[in-house]
Design an enzyme around this catalytic site. Structure first.
Site, PDB file in Angstrom:
ATOM      1  N   LYS A  22       7.246  16.373  30.227  1.00  7.58           N
ATOM      2  CA  LYS A  22       7.149  16.627  28.772  1.00  7.58           C
ATOM      3  C   LYS A  22       7.335  18.115  28.488  1.00  7.58           C
ATOM      4  O   LYS A  22       8.127  18.517  27.641  1.00  7.58           O
ATOM      5  CB  LYS A  22       5.782  16.192  28.247  1.00  7.58           C
ATOM      6  N   ASN A  23       6.616  18.963  29.217  1.00  9.25           N
ATOM      7  CA  ASN A  23       6.619  20.390  28.900  1.00  9.25           C
ATOM      8  C   ASN A  23       7.887  21.111  29.325  1.00  9.25           C
ATOM      9  O   ASN A  23       8.127  22.243  28.914  1.00  9.25           O
ATOM     10  CB  ASN A  23       5.365  21.054  29.480  1.00  9.25           C
ATOM     11  N   CYS A 118      -5.766  24.357  17.002  1.00  8.70           N
ATOM     12  CA  CYS A 118      -5.588  23.277  17.988  1.00  8.70           C
ATOM     13  C   CYS A 118      -6.961  22.980  18.585  1.00  8.70           C
ATOM     14  O   CYS A 118      -7.789  23.879  18.713  1.00  8.70           O
ATOM     15  CB  CYS A 118      -4.627  23.740  19.075  1.00  8.70           C
ATOM     16  N   ARG A 123      -5.029  29.534  20.096  1.00  9.11           N
ATOM     17  CA  ARG A 123      -3.612  29.539  20.496  1.00  9.11           C
ATOM     18  C   ARG A 123      -2.722  30.353  19.552  1.00  9.11           C
ATOM     19  O   ARG A 123      -1.788  29.801  18.939  1.00  9.11           O
ATOM     20  CB  ARG A 123      -3.098  28.114  20.671  1.00  9.11           C
ATOM     21  N   ASP A 309      -4.094  21.842  32.659  1.00 12.66           N
ATOM     22  CA  ASP A 309      -3.788  20.498  32.163  1.00 12.66           C
ATOM     23  C   ASP A 309      -4.271  19.389  33.089  1.00 12.66           C
ATOM     24  O   ASP A 309      -4.106  18.208  32.769  1.00 12.66           O
ATOM     25  CB  ASP A 309      -2.279  20.353  31.927  1.00 12.66           C
TER      26      ASP A 309
HETATM   27  C1  EPZ Z   1       1.869  25.395  27.568  1.00 11.54           C
HETATM   28  O1  EPZ Z   1       1.278  25.739  26.313  1.00 11.54           O
HETATM   29  C2  EPZ Z   1       1.753  23.877  27.690  1.00 11.54           C
HETATM   30  N1  EPZ Z   1       2.433  23.247  26.575  1.00 11.54           N
HETATM   31  C3  EPZ Z   1       0.277  23.478  27.684  1.00 11.54           C
HETATM   32  O2  EPZ Z   1       0.197  22.070  27.923  1.00 11.54           O
HETATM   33  C4  EPZ Z   1      -0.437  24.175  28.821  1.00 11.54           C
HETATM   34  O3  EPZ Z   1      -1.807  23.897  28.750  1.00 11.54           O
HETATM   35  C5  EPZ Z   1      -0.230  25.701  28.710  1.00 11.54           C
HETATM   36  O4  EPZ Z   1       1.163  26.017  28.666  1.00 11.54           O
HETATM   37  C6  EPZ Z   1      -0.838  26.444  29.882  1.00 11.54           C
HETATM   38  O5  EPZ Z   1      -0.334  25.995  31.078  1.00 11.54           O
HETATM   39  C7  EPZ Z   1       3.788  23.147  26.606  1.00 11.54           C
HETATM   40  O6  EPZ Z   1       4.472  23.586  27.501  1.00 11.54           O
HETATM   41  C8  EPZ Z   1       4.433  22.467  25.442  1.00 11.54           C
HETATM   42  P1  EPZ Z   1       0.351  29.567  26.869  1.00 11.54           P
HETATM   43  P2  EPZ Z   1       1.458  27.196  25.682  1.00 11.54           P
HETATM   44  O7  EPZ Z   1       1.163  30.298  25.878  1.00 11.54           O
HETATM   45  O8  EPZ Z   1       2.826  27.692  25.951  1.00 11.54           O
HETATM   46  C9  EPZ Z   1      -2.904  32.463  24.917  1.00 11.54           C
HETATM   47  C10 EPZ Z   1      -0.437  19.824  27.561  1.00 11.54           C
HETATM   48  O9  EPZ Z   1      -1.531  19.274  27.735  1.00 11.54           O
HETATM   49  N2  EPZ Z   1      -1.793  33.000  24.106  1.00 11.54           N
HETATM   50  O10 EPZ Z   1       0.643  29.775  28.307  1.00 11.54           O
HETATM   51  O11 EPZ Z   1       0.998  27.140  24.278  1.00 11.54           O
HETATM   52  C11 EPZ Z   1      -3.268  31.029  24.521  1.00 11.54           C
HETATM   53  O12 EPZ Z   1      -4.110  31.006  23.411  1.00 11.54           O
HETATM   54  C12 EPZ Z   1      -0.377  21.225  26.909  1.00 11.54           C
HETATM   55  O13 EPZ Z   1       0.657  19.345  27.902  1.00 11.54           O
HETATM   56  C13 EPZ Z   1      -2.035  34.098  23.287  1.00 11.54           C
HETATM   57  O14 EPZ Z   1      -3.139  34.616  23.228  1.00 11.54           O
HETATM   58  O15 EPZ Z   1       0.383  28.002  26.552  1.00 11.54           O
HETATM   59  C14 EPZ Z   1      -3.907  30.489  25.776  1.00 11.54           C
HETATM   60  O16 EPZ Z   1      -5.238  30.838  25.800  1.00 11.54           O
HETATM   61  C15 EPZ Z   1      -1.693  21.674  26.372  1.00 11.54           C
HETATM   62  N3  EPZ Z   1      -1.005  34.547  22.537  1.00 11.54           N
HETATM   63  C16 EPZ Z   1      -3.128  31.206  26.870  1.00 11.54           C
HETATM   64  O17 EPZ Z   1      -2.489  32.348  26.269  1.00 11.54           O
HETATM   65  C17 EPZ Z   1       0.261  33.986  22.566  1.00 11.54           C
HETATM   66  O18 EPZ Z   1       1.169  34.450  21.857  1.00 11.54           O
HETATM   67  C18 EPZ Z   1      -2.057  30.361  27.551  1.00 11.54           C
HETATM   68  O19 EPZ Z   1      -1.196  29.875  26.566  1.00 11.54           O
HETATM   69  C19 EPZ Z   1       0.479  32.877  23.415  1.00 11.54           C
HETATM   70  C20 EPZ Z   1      -0.566  32.391  24.183  1.00 11.54           C
END
Ligand code: EPZ
Length: 422
Positions: A22-23, A118, A123, A309
């Site tokens: 999916k991701n 969320c 996020r 995840d």
């Molecule tokens: C991806 O989300 C995945 N989603 C998530 O899977 C997964 O949990 C996550 O990566 C971590 O592995 C998809 O790929 C569609 P991040 P993403 O940006 O890209 C903070 C599932 O269950 N952050 O790596 O949104 C954020 O708040 C989903 O399939 C900022 O602070 O994750 C988080 O605490 C859930 N500022 C951390 O970084 C930003 O601009 C990691 O987020 C971006 C992120």
């Protein structure tokens, strides 16, 4: 709203085919906006999130055809496209924000709704914004929408460091940089397999990229990208989830398409707990070694660390392990909402901020429980498979976002599971 009924049914044995990720698919699909040529994705998962991304891309003027019962996606976006990603679609799925980079790179401007809150955390998108600003974009928030414009109409390469190894920010910046003028270097980039898959697809489209899978990615911008056909990588989170079925209930299951390098940190923890994971010619074979599972401590980290995840699913396993386990969630600030539901099934769990202490019990008992997010929903199903009596999981629309044909796959290994239609 549908719910799912699960009844503990002893050991589980058999074979489960693992779908495309999916991701990975959610970041590969927006890549079609970077080219006027067709992009074909094979091994695509059939999920409601993919349907939402399809709806979003069509609203931008791209063509998306779903072939072979949805396993193949034929995408194309030629001519002028609409550069506004509407709140009504974006609010359904955060990953919609992955059109920001490609739209900006292609059109020089984009208006993308901010996804909003969320269940698992705030996020924010500050890393996406700072990264694209480094490439010469001007971005302002107006009426809940990010209004982005490339100075001089075209992005330009830059060297930047991400404060956190964000998956989404790395993907947005990587896609945008492929058409930027000059060279971009992303330091502290995320290293997830989904990013490696994206880079490999972009390279097939003609992009010049080095270093994906490491924390330093270098992209040499080009004037235009072509088309490609790309097979979506295996879903390591679906893989990890089904690896836990024989681990929790006993038995032996082979996961077709599974690869150890996708789940190494996770498999290491399973081994520590007393679960055997071996590679086969077609995938991974998982079986429970004799005796009761042992407690283990887990800390979630960006890849190649233990994936956040799989944290909820791992908690379900540790509920019946011998001893006390400590789970530390370091990626999202509110990702223990499955714990109160597991307590209803007789688990012993204490949550303090980002730490959850799980004291193993002999047996869980079935109960009506509620899904709060995608991964929490499947952790409750796993717990129900090992519990005495019936468990009914409500709000399973969360589940359909990330698991295709979940009842069929579990029934295929002998589970007693059925969907109760609303
Ligand atoms: C991806 O989300 C995945 N989603 C998530 O899977 C997964 O949990 C996550 O990566 C971590 O592995 C998809 O790929 C569609 P991040 P993403 O940006 O890209 C903070 C599932 O269950 N952050 O790596 O949104 C954020 O708040 C989903 O399939 C900022 O602070 O994750 C988080 O605490 C859930 N500022 C951390 O970084 C930003 O601009 C990691 O987020 C971006 C992120």
């Amino acid at each position: 709203m549908d719910s799912i009924l699960v009844k503990g049914n002893g050991a589980l044995n058999g074979v489960i085919p693992i779908a495309g990720a999916k991701n990975a698919c959610l970041t590969l699909m927006p890549a079609t906006l970077l080219s006027e040529e067709p992009l074909t994705l094979t091994n695509a998962p059939r999920l409601s999130d993919i349907a939402t991304m399809t709806q979003l891309l069509r609203s931008l003027g791209a063509e998306v055809a779903s072939l072979q019962e949805g396993k193949v996606l034929a995408l194309a976006s030629h001519g002028s496209i609409n550069h506004v990603a509407d709140y009504e679609i974006v609010r359904k799925m955060r990953a919609s924000n992955l059109v920001l980079g490609p739209l900006l790179a292609r059109e020089g401007h984009a208006v993308v709704s901010l996804p909003g809150g969320c269940a698992i955390g705030a996020r924010p998108m500050d890393l996406h914004i700072h990264g694209l600003e480094a490439l010469g974009a001007e971005i302002e928030l107006k009426d809940g929408y990010l209004h982005a414009r490339a100075k001089g109409g075209k992005l330009r390469g830059a060297e930047l460091t991400l404060r956190m190894a964000s998956v989404g920010a790395t993907e947005n910046i990587l896609m945008a940089a492929t058409l930027a003028k000059g060279t971009t270097v992303i330091h502290n980039a995320a290293r997830e397999p989904e990013i490696v898959d994206l880079a490999q697809c972009l390279r097939k489209m003609g992009a010049q990229i080095e270093g994906e899978g490491t924390s330093r990615i270098e992209i040499q911008g080009v004037d235009r990208l072509g088309g490609a056909t790309h097979q979506v990588v295996t879903d390591r989170i679906e893989l990890g989830t089904y690896m836990l079925a024989p681990a929790i209930c006993g038995g032996e299951v082979e996961l077709l398409g599974g690869r150890m390098n996708l789940v190494a940190a996770f498999a290491e923890k399973l081994d520590e707990a007393g679960v055997s994971v071996v590679e086969t010619a077609n995938g991974l074979k998982v079986s429970r070694k004799n005796g009761r599972l042992k407690a283990v401590n887990v800390t979630t980290e960006p890849f190649p660390g233990f994936p956040t995840d799989l944290q909820a699913q791992m908690m379900a396993l540790l509920c019946t392990a011998e001893g006390t386990s400590v789970l530390e969630e370091k990626i999202f600030e509110n990702r223990f909402m499955h714990a109160p539901e597991l307590l209803r099934m007789g688990a012993q769990i204490e949550v303090h901020g980002g730490h959850a202490t799980v004291t193993g019990v002999e047996k869980l008992r079935g109960a009506p429980v509620m899904a709060t997010d995608l991964r929490a929903s499947v952790s409750l199903i796993l717990a129900g498979l090992a519990a005495e009596g019936e468990t009914v999981v409500s709000r399973v629309y969360h589940l359909d976002r990330g698991y295709e044909r979940v009842e069929e796959k579990f029934r295929g290994i002998g589970a007693h599971i059925e969907r109760i239609k609303a």
